[in-house]
Enzyme design. Structure first.
Site, short mmCIF file in Angstrom:
data_model
loop_
_atom_site.label_atom_id
_atom_site.label_comp_id
_atom_site.label_asym_id
_atom_site.label_seq_id
_atom_site.Cartn_x
_atom_site.Cartn_y
_atom_site.Cartn_z
N TYR A 1 0.82 -1.21 0.00
CA TYR A 1 0.00 0.00 0.00
C TYR A 1 0.85 1.26 0.00
O TYR A 1 0.33 2.36 -0.22
CB TYR A 1 -0.92 0.04 1.23
CG TYR A 1 -1.87 -1.11 1.37
CD1 TYR A 1 -2.08 -2.04 0.35
CD2 TYR A 1 -2.58 -1.29 2.56
CE1 TYR A 1 -2.96 -3.09 0.50
CE2 TYR A 1 -3.47 -2.35 2.71
CZ TYR A 1 -3.65 -3.25 1.69
OH TYR A 1 -4.51 -4.30 1.86
N HIS B 1 0.92 -11.57 2.06
CA HIS B 1 -0.20 -10.91 1.38
C HIS B 1 -0.86 -11.83 0.34
O HIS B 1 -2.08 -11.92 0.27
CB HIS B 1 0.29 -9.63 0.71
CG HIS B 1 -0.79 -8.61 0.48
ND1 HIS B 1 -0.53 -7.28 0.29
CD2 HIS B 1 -2.13 -8.74 0.41
CE1 HIS B 1 -1.65 -6.63 0.12
NE2 HIS B 1 -2.65 -7.49 0.18
#
Length: 268
Positions: free
Chosen positions: A42, A100
């Protein structure tokens, strides 16, 4: 190490690095959120830290999770970048560290021992997995020395993840639900609109309340506006009746918001 794990967390996906993210995190914490979710991918870990610092809430009262990017899953890269994430987040240890996606550089023989060692060395307190298919989840749990604390996947009334939710209950880990309002596709579903009208709520709140009604499920809605942050938080007080839950249970359409060719569920 924080022992606070609030089932309704604050997601920061697509909150741009800088003031938008910092202000959003600070406002969420001031609203009452104590579980904040970010990721290396992010590019906003430093801004998440700045948002935390902007509040008067003690760091020990917050639960901050981040995720290893798909290019950082070799043993050495996982260890090095986890330490860098810890430093960017300004914490002594990461409350929760996820893989992730089990794609690209993911290798169970390298990635999973790195997670175990990061816990042993105090860099992370807990291990998380994200976007694993059931067989991959089984393999990882069997290989890891430490327990899996959470498995994060897309989950909402249109993609209900029954098998993975049942697995979370059986194995005593959390299913952390990202995109819990399906990027507001829930607002287009007649049943959810009708249930929302019945409770003087929004379809988004109904979706969150439905997730919160399930065992071992923790939704992490992302919101940039102050109104949406507050609206999502208020979903904690929405009590659906059995008929509402049963009606929503029947909505599962297998509709994914997040989908791409390399995703684990698209394996040949």
């Amino acid at each position: 190490m924080s022992d606070t794990f609030d089932r309704l967390g604050y997601g920061t996906y697509k909150l741009a690095d800088g003031e938008e993210c910092t202000a959003g995190v600070a406002h969420a914490i001031e609203t009452g959120y104590r579980h904040v979710d970010t990721a290396q991918g992010y590019d906003n870990e430093a801004s998440v830290a700045a948002g935390i610092d902007r509040t008067d809430v003690d760091r020990e009262d917050l639960f901050v999770a981040t995720k290893l990017s798909t290019d950082n899953l070799s043993y050495d890269d996982a260890v090095a970048t986890a330490k860098a994430s810890r430093d960017r987040l300004g914490v002594d240890s990461l409350d929760l560290l996820y893989v992730h996606w089990p794609i690209n550089t993911y290798d169970p023989e390298e990635t999973l021992p790195a997670l175990d060692d990061l816990v042993d060395d105090g860099v992370a307190d807990r291990i998380g997995l994200s976007n694993f298919e059931p067989d991959q989840l089984t393999e990882a749990i069997d290989r890891l020395d430490h327990d899996v604390f959470a498995h994060q996947v897309e989950c909402h009334p249109l993609l209900q993840q029954r098998e993975l939710r049942e697995r979370a209950v059986e194995d005593d880990h959390w299913l952390v639900a990202y995109s819990p309002i399906a990027r507001n596709r829930v607002a287009d579903v007649d049943a959810l609109r009708e249930i929302a009208a019945k409770h003087d709520a929004s379809p988004a709140q109904v979706s969150l309340a439905w997730l919160l009604s399930k065992d071992r499920v923790a939704p992490i809605p992302k919101a940039a506006s102050a109104d949406h942050v507050a609206e999502n938080w208020a979903a904690r007080d929405l009590e659906l009746d059995d008929a509402d839950v049963e009606r929503i249970d029947g909505l599962d359409r297998g509709e994914r918001v997040v989908d791409f060719e390399e995703a684990p569920w698209n394996r040949a």
